[in-house]
Every structure is written in structure tokens, then in C-alpha cells.
Motif scaffolding. Structure first.
Motif, PDB file in Angstrom:
ATOM      1  N   ASN A  59      -3.070  50.868  47.808  1.00 25.80           N
ATOM      2  CA  ASN A  59      -3.388  52.172  48.378  1.00 25.80           C
ATOM      3  C   ASN A  59      -2.143  52.989  48.689  1.00 25.80           C
ATOM      4  O   ASN A  59      -2.229  54.160  49.001  1.00 25.80           O
ATOM      5  N   SER A  60      -0.982  52.343  48.593  1.00 22.13           N
ATOM      6  CA  SER A  60       0.256  53.046  48.885  1.00 22.13           C
ATOM      7  C   SER A  60       0.843  53.590  47.593  1.00 22.13           C
ATOM      8  O   SER A  60       1.187  52.840  46.687  1.00 22.13           O
ATOM      9  N   THR A  61       0.983  54.884  47.507  1.00 23.46           N
ATOM     10  CA  THR A  61       1.526  55.482  46.292  1.00 23.46           C
ATOM     11  C   THR A  61       3.036  55.323  46.207  1.00 23.46           C
ATOM     12  O   THR A  61       3.634  55.614  45.185  1.00 23.46           O
ATOM     13  N   ASN A  62       3.661  54.856  47.312  1.00 24.32           N
ATOM     14  CA  ASN A  62       5.116  54.720  47.314  1.00 24.32           C
ATOM     15  C   ASN A  62       5.575  53.325  46.933  1.00 24.32           C
ATOM     16  O   ASN A  62       6.765  53.021  47.022  1.00 24.32           O
ATOM     17  N   VAL A  63       4.665  52.455  46.555  1.00 25.30           N
ATOM     18  CA  VAL A  63       5.030  51.108  46.122  1.00 25.30           C
ATOM     19  C   VAL A  63       5.071  51.071  44.599  1.00 25.30           C
ATOM     20  O   VAL A  63       4.052  51.316  43.948  1.00 25.30           O
ATOM     21  N   PRO A  64       6.234  50.810  43.988  1.00 25.13           N
ATOM     22  CA  PRO A  64       6.303  50.755  42.521  1.00 25.13           C
ATOM     23  C   PRO A  64       5.387  49.666  41.974  1.00 25.13           C
ATOM     24  O   PRO A  64       5.263  48.591  42.558  1.00 25.13           O
ATOM     25  N   ARG A  65       4.762  49.944  40.867  1.00 22.63           N
ATOM     26  CA  ARG A  65       3.844  48.977  40.252  1.00 22.63           C
ATOM     27  C   ARG A  65       4.310  48.665  38.839  1.00 22.63           C
ATOM     28  O   ARG A  65       4.821  49.545  38.138  1.00 22.63           O
ATOM     29  N   PRO A  66       4.136  47.423  38.414  1.00 27.64           N
ATOM     30  CA  PRO A  66       4.563  47.077  37.049  1.00 27.64           C
ATOM     31  C   PRO A  66       3.659  47.711  36.007  1.00 27.64           C
ATOM     32  O   PRO A  66       2.456  47.888  36.236  1.00 27.64           O
ATOM     33  N   LEU A  67       4.234  48.058  34.881  1.00 29.95           N
ATOM     34  CA  LEU A  67       3.412  48.493  33.760  1.00 29.95           C
ATOM     35  C   LEU A  67       2.518  47.340  33.328  1.00 29.95           C
ATOM     36  O   LEU A  67       2.868  46.162  33.471  1.00 29.95           O
ATOM     37  N   LYS A  68       1.382  47.665  32.778  1.00 31.62           N
ATOM     38  CA  LYS A  68       0.442  46.635  32.352  1.00 31.62           C
ATOM     39  C   LYS A  68       0.902  45.984  31.048  1.00 31.62           C
ATOM     40  O   LYS A  68       1.532  46.629  30.208  1.00 31.62           O
ATOM     41  N   ASP A  69       0.580  44.704  30.902  1.00 30.46           N
ATOM     42  CA  ASP A  69       0.965  43.940  29.711  1.00 30.46           C
ATOM     43  C   ASP A  69       0.094  44.350  28.532  1.00 30.46           C
ATOM     44  O   ASP A  69      -1.133  44.409  28.637  1.00 30.46           O
ATOM     45  N   VAL A  70       0.715  44.615  27.396  1.00 29.74           N
ATOM     46  CA  VAL A  70      -0.011  45.106  26.228  1.00 29.74           C
ATOM     47  C   VAL A  70      -1.030  44.097  25.719  1.00 29.74           C
ATOM     48  O   VAL A  70      -2.071  44.477  25.157  1.00 29.74           O
ATOM     49  N   LEU A  71      -0.787  42.796  25.919  1.00 30.67           N
ATOM     50  CA  LEU A  71      -1.712  41.776  25.420  1.00 30.67           C
ATOM     51  C   LEU A  71      -2.827  41.463  26.407  1.00 30.67           C
ATOM     52  O   LEU A  71      -3.815  40.821  26.046  1.00 30.67           O
ATOM     53  N   LEU A  72      -2.686  41.895  27.650  1.00 35.95           N
ATOM     54  CA  LEU A  72      -3.642  41.514  28.696  1.00 35.95           C
ATOM     55  C   LEU A  72      -4.455  42.683  29.219  1.00 35.95           C
ATOM     56  O   LEU A  72      -5.256  42.513  30.128  1.00 35.95           O
ATOM     57  N   THR A  73      -4.252  43.853  28.655  1.00 31.47           N
ATOM     58  CA  THR A  73      -4.833  45.071  29.228  1.00 31.47           C
ATOM     59  C   THR A  73      -5.640  45.839  28.198  1.00 31.47           C
ATOM     60  O   THR A  73      -5.230  45.965  27.046  1.00 31.47           O
ATOM     61  N   GLU A  74      -6.764  46.347  28.623  1.00 30.03           N
ATOM     62  CA  GLU A  74      -7.552  47.267  27.799  1.00 30.03           C
ATOM     63  C   GLU A  74      -7.212  48.705  28.185  1.00 30.03           C
ATOM     64  O   GLU A  74      -6.936  48.995  29.350  1.00 30.03           O
TER      65      GLU A  74
END
Length: 378
Positions: A59-74
Motif C-alpha cells: 500500500n506504500s507507493t514509496n517502497v520500490p518493488r521488483p519488476l516481475k519475472d518474465v517466466l512467472l508473470t502473465e
């Protein structure tokens, strides 16, 4: 009488012993129950704490998030209907702190991506980052990436990361990569990039493009399975297409086998253009580039475009893109090209293109949103 007095204390002791045993057993059972209950409650608390922290972070927009893995994500890349770019510069020494692995793209890289998305709206454009890559939410106070926002304004652009070990799993080169010879390369970033482009086309098919190109027109209707001649003796690996099935998939497999068989960690071009050139020579049964271009049947349907298609301006003439005096000449030279290759390895020393240069005109016309943000700083 004596006999009864002798056995009476023994009976009393037996009763007391049974009571003690029952009491101890009861205490043991109670202890087990209490311990289980305590551990269960602790686990619940820990699980709740972890869930709560995850909720707070999500819920915090100030926390960096990893990009999703191309093999594990739709959605995953559409086989044969995807254009791929690869960013591999951080795979050699990734930093443990996420702040040092934040998503970044140069204006030139973003221009390549936008031009692909703009001219090929029915294709997906996947940008794959090798290694952990983080980004801020667009509503974060820390988010100040207008170049990223410019390319993500196109619905067909997707940003993903890949894990090298996972990405090679199930491919013909899996065991060789895990054995580790690749990591002794003198040009590790370049050679990992060479390998990943062949693995990507083996996995998904489609089109691979270097990140220092600008597309000048659509490639959607160009039949898959092609590359382009860079000179009279070599086919380049900066633009490659392979179908996801049939001959195209087999061709990608040939490339991976050749990469492994002829790998040379001390030779810069041996594992990229060297691979595609050797494989095409075997498939076409000739080393003559002219014969390859003239006779597609000879190459079993794999098309070798002439130099004008992708490399009309050779690397030796890279300054022509940035010289205002050579603008008209360069534009005329590339008027029939599908794309131009800017040769960033040698041209990166120039960071202002100017609206009167050929590259400045390409950028204005073919990556207008990035150009509007970056202006002349490319």
C-alpha cells in the motif's frame, strides 16, 4: 498379624506411585498441549506480522518493488508476435541494496523501445532486464522517471526482469551455462547479452533488436526467420527474427549449440555475429553473402537482408548520424531502411544530437514522446 503389617505399607506405596505416575503424565500432556498452543499462537502472530508488513509495503507507493519475472508473470510474450530488447549491464556485479538496482533507461534506449511500439502496435514489446531490477510506483513521491513514463504510455510495452539460471533451464545450453565457462569471459556483459538473445528467440520466437536502434517503419508484416548482412563477409546479430515453431525454432537451437561449441571468452564478436554467421553458412551451404541474399530457397526460407535494411550506415561512419553537414546525405542513405543502428558503443561520447542532425530527426519522428522529454540530450 505380622504378615499383614508387613504388606500394608507396600500397598500404600503402590497406590501413591500410581497417583504420582498419573499426575506426572497429566503434567506432561498439559505441557505438550500448552507448548503446541503457544507455538501455534506464535506462528499465527508471525504470519499476521509478515502479512501486515506485506500489506503495508504493497500500500506504500514509496517502497520500490521488483519488476516481475518474465517466466512467472502473465501476460507472457506472445510467441512470434513479440519484439524483444535486453538490458544486461547490471548482471555482472548486482548490488545487494535495491536502491542501487533501480530501473533506468537512457534516452537512446527508450527511443528504440518507443519506435518499436509506435510502428508495431499489434506486436508486444518486451524489455527484459537481466538481474533484480526495482522501480517506484508511478504515484510515489520518489518517482521521477519521465522517460520510463513515456514508453509505458504505449499499452504494448512490458518491462520484465529475468533470472539467468531460471532462464536457461530447459534449453539445450542449460548444463553448459551452469558449469560456468561463460563466467570466465573477458567480455562478460557482451557475451551474456549474446547468449540471452538466442535463448529468448528459442523460448518465444519473434524479433530481437539491439537497444541502440531506431525503427523507421513497421516490421509486423515481414515474415519471421531473418537477419541482416553487416558486411560482405558477416551477418550481424543486432537484428534477428526466428519463428517460435518449425524451422525457426530449430534454427535457434542450432545457434545455441554453436554458441556452446565455439564459445571464446576472449573474442568480442565470436559469440554473437560469429554464431549467426556460422549457422547461416551451414544452413545455406555457402560463405558467400551475396548468394544467401539472392536465393532464399538455398537458405531453407531463412532470409538474409542486404546491408541497407538494418546497417545502411556502417559503424565506421557512425559520426554521420550526428553531423549537421551530413544530415541530408544520411537521411537519403537510410530512406529505404527498416531501421537505423546508431552504434552506441562508439557514439555514446556524444550526448546532444541537435534537431539538425539525422539522428535528431529520426528521434523527433519515430520516438516523439521520448524526444519531448529528453529534448536534444540523447
Amino acid at each position: 498379624m505380622t504378615l499383614r503389617l508387613t504388606f500394608f505399607p507396600l500397598r500404600i506405596f503402590a497406590k501413591i506411585r500410581r497417583k504420582l505416575i498419573l499426575a506426572l503424565f497429566g503434567l506432561l500432556v498439559s505441557g505438550i498441549i500448552l507448548t503446541y498452543t503457544f507455538q501455534r499462537d506464535v506462528k499465527k502472530e508471525i504470519t499476521y506480522f509478515i502479512w501486515k508488513q506485506a500489506q503495508l509495503q504493497s500500500n506504500s507507493t514509496n517502497v520500490p518493488r521488483p519488476l516481475k519475472d518474465v517466466l512467472l508473470t502473465e501476460p507472457k510474450p506472445k510467441p512470434g508476435r513479440t519484439i524483444f530488447f535486453l538490458e544486461t549491464t547490471r548482471i555482472v556485479r548486482p548490488k545487494p541494496e535495491m536502491m542501487n538496482n533501480m530501473l533506468q533507461l537512457t534516452a537512446r534506449q527508450a527511443c528504440a523501445i518507443e519506435s518499436a511500439a509506435l510502428h508495431n502496435p499489434t506486436f508486444e514489446v518486451f524489455v527484459l532486464f537481466a538481474g533484480a531490477t526495482y522501480r517506484y510506483h508511478e504515484n510515489s513521491s520518489q518517482h521521477q522517471q519521465p522517460i520510463i513514463d513515456a514508453i509505458l504510455s504505449y499499452e504494448n510495452v512490458k518491462l520484465r526482469q529475468l533470472n539467468l539460471r531460471r532462464y536457461v533451464t530447459g534449453t539445450p545450453i542449460e548444463d553448459w551455462v551452469k558449469y560456468g565457462e561463460l563466467f570466465g569471459s573477458s567480455f562478460l556483459i557482451n557475451h551474456i547479452s549474446d547468449l540471452l538473445r538466442f535463448i529468448t528467440l528459442y523460448r518465444f520466437g519473434g524479433i530481437y533488436l539491439d537497444m541502440d536502434v531506431v525503427l523507421l517503419r513497421s516490421m509486423e508484416d515481414v515474415p519471421l526467420n531473418y537477419a541482416g548482412a553487416e558486411s560482405d563477409s558477416h551477418v550481424a546479430s543486432g537484428v534477428m527474427s526466428m519463428a517460435p515453431h518449425g524451422f525457426g525454432h530449430q534454427f535457434a537451437k542450432y545457434c545455441l549449440r554453436d554458441f556452446q561449441r565455439h564459445f571464446d571468452g576472449d573474442a568480442w564478436g565470436n559469440n554473437g555475429p560469429g554464431v549467426i554467421t556460422r549457422v547461416i553458412q551451414r544452413v545455406c551451404r555457402t560463405k558467400n553473402i551475396t548468394l544467401m541474399m539472392e536465393d532464399e530457397k538455398r537458405c531453407l526460407g531463412f532470409k538474409v537482408f542486404d546491408q541497407n535494411a538494418f546497417y545502411a550506415v556502417p559503424w565506421e561512419d557512425w559520426r554521420h548520424f550526428f553531423d549537421p553537414n551530413l544530415q541530408k546525405q544520411t537521411l537519403a542513405r537510410t530512406k529505404d531502411s527498416y531501421l537505423v543502428h546508431i552504434w552506441n558503443d562508439v557514439s555514446k561520447q556524444i550526448n546532444r544530437v541537435g534537431s539538425r542532425t539525422a539522428y535528431g530527426i529520426y528521434a523527433q519522428q519515430h520516438c516523439p514522446r521520448v524526444y519531448a522529454v529528453a529534448a536534444e540530450y540523447f
